[in-house]
Design a protein around this motif. Structure first.
Motif, short mmCIF file in Angstrom:
data_model
loop_
_atom_site.label_atom_id
_atom_site.label_comp_id
_atom_site.label_asym_id
_atom_site.label_seq_id
_atom_site.Cartn_x
_atom_site.Cartn_y
_atom_site.Cartn_z
N GLU A 13 0.86 -1.18 0.00
CA GLU A 13 0.00 0.00 0.00
C GLU A 13 0.91 1.23 0.00
O GLU A 13 1.42 1.63 1.05
CB GLU A 13 -0.92 -0.02 1.22
N PRO A 14 1.14 1.84 -1.16
CA PRO A 14 2.13 2.93 -1.24
C PRO A 14 1.87 4.08 -0.28
O PRO A 14 2.81 4.64 0.31
CB PRO A 14 2.03 3.38 -2.71
N GLU A 15 0.61 4.46 -0.12
CA GLU A 15 0.30 5.61 0.72
C GLU A 15 0.63 5.36 2.19
O GLU A 15 0.74 6.31 2.97
CB GLU A 15 -1.17 6.01 0.55
N ALA A 16 0.77 4.08 2.56
CA ALA A 16 1.10 3.75 3.96
C ALA A 16 2.60 3.78 4.21
O ALA A 16 3.04 3.67 5.36
CB ALA A 16 0.54 2.37 4.31
N VAL A 17 3.39 3.91 3.16
CA VAL A 17 4.86 3.94 3.30
C VAL A 17 5.30 5.40 3.31
O VAL A 17 5.34 6.06 2.26
CB VAL A 17 5.55 3.17 2.16
N THR A 18 5.62 5.90 4.48
CA THR A 18 5.94 7.34 4.62
C THR A 18 7.25 7.59 5.33
O THR A 18 7.67 8.74 5.44
CB THR A 18 4.82 8.05 5.42
N GLU A 19 7.94 6.56 5.79
CA GLU A 19 9.18 6.75 6.55
C GLU A 19 10.25 7.36 5.64
O GLU A 19 10.61 6.78 4.60
CB GLU A 19 9.66 5.42 7.11
N PRO A 20 10.79 8.53 5.98
CA PRO A 20 11.79 9.19 5.12
C PRO A 20 12.99 8.31 4.80
O PRO A 20 13.51 8.36 3.67
CB PRO A 20 12.19 10.42 5.92
N ARG A 21 13.43 7.51 5.77
CA ARG A 21 14.58 6.64 5.52
C ARG A 21 14.30 5.66 4.38
O ARG A 21 15.14 5.45 3.51
CB ARG A 21 14.92 5.87 6.80
N LEU A 22 13.10 5.08 4.37
CA LEU A 22 12.74 4.14 3.32
C LEU A 22 12.62 4.83 1.97
O LEU A 22 13.10 4.34 0.95
CB LEU A 22 11.44 3.43 3.66
#
Length: 252
Positions: A13-22
């Motif tokens: 789920e792209p919108e759930a991936v928000t961690e700047p490091r990732l």
């Protein structure tokens, strides 16, 4: 590695991936052409979807071969479908990517044509009305025979199946959508029929429908003889992060 009777479907789920490091790590994985495409998107939402989904492809492929995610190279056919650039010692991995608002999927198979499509069924705009212009007559008749409240869901069943087929063929929308038809019966896998102009055999294909969420129908197409066992292993994941639960969908 997928067995001959398997397709692996990796789901994020792209919108759930928000961690700047990732997100920074994903950007570092992209090739030059991918970075250029990424920057051409006008809206941040679409840049984000592109970034996460293309990281998904690279990280997923590295699960199956000893190649760092940033080192994968791709070629494209005349219609723009990407393929792994052949290298000595690599398994014959085939993949297909699809993404929409809220979901991205990467299908992986070994040595066979594979296509996948996921759609956001909650999006606004016409659906059933489009069928009259683009679907095959048997599909339009079956769609119109349903109660009105079921027609939108069936539209997306047809649409994801059609997209998965043309993506597996690698010919995109050069294939007329009204020259092949899907037939859906409860408890059975979807089957396909062709207008003679398509020059294809229904027995050469298998299809599996997958429900990834209340608003995210998906479909997988595999060039593989009908009647043989086929399983789609679905795996939720975050590229370079944690894997979620897996589940299996088998052709009926």
């Amino acid at each position: 590695m997928p067995r001959p009777d398997e397709v692996h479907l990796w789901v994020v789920e792209p919108e759930a991936v928000t961690e700047p490091r990732l997100l920074a790590a994903y950007l570092a994985l992209l090739g030059t052409d991918e970075r250029e495409r990424h920057q051409r998107f006008r809206f941040e939402k679409h840049r984000h979807q592109f970034l996460v989904s293309h990281a998904l492809v690279r990280v997923t492929l590295s699960r199956y071969a000893p190649v760092p995610a940033q080192d994968w190279r791709f070629s494209t056919n005349a219609y723009g479908r990407p393929e792994v650039l052949a290298r000595e010692g690599l398994p014959p991995l085939r993949f297909n990517l699809s993404h929409t608002d809220g979901m991205a999927v990467c299908a992986v198979a070994l040595g066979v044509d594979v296509g996948a499509d996921v759609e956001h069924a909650g999006r606004p705009g016409q659906t059933v009305e489009l069928a009259e212009s683009f679907f095959a007559p048997p599909e339009v008749r079956a769609l119109r025979a349903l109660p009105a409240e079921r027609q939108r869901e069936r539209f997306f069943d047809y649409w994801t199946l059609k997209e998965s087929y043309i993506k597996a063929r690698g010919a995109g929308l050069s294939l007329p959508l009204d020259q092949f038809a899907f037939h859906l019966e409860p408890g059975r896998s979807p089957s396909i029929s062709f207008d003679p102009r398509m020059e294809d055999s229904p027995e050469a294909w298998q299809f599996v429908q997958v429900r990834l969420g209340a608003e995210h129908p998906a479909a997988v197409a595999v060039r593989r003889t009908r009647g043989l066992a086929l399983t789609v292993r679905c795996q939720r994941t975050v590229p370079l992060g944690d894997d979620g639960p897996a589940w299996f969908v088998r052709a009926g």
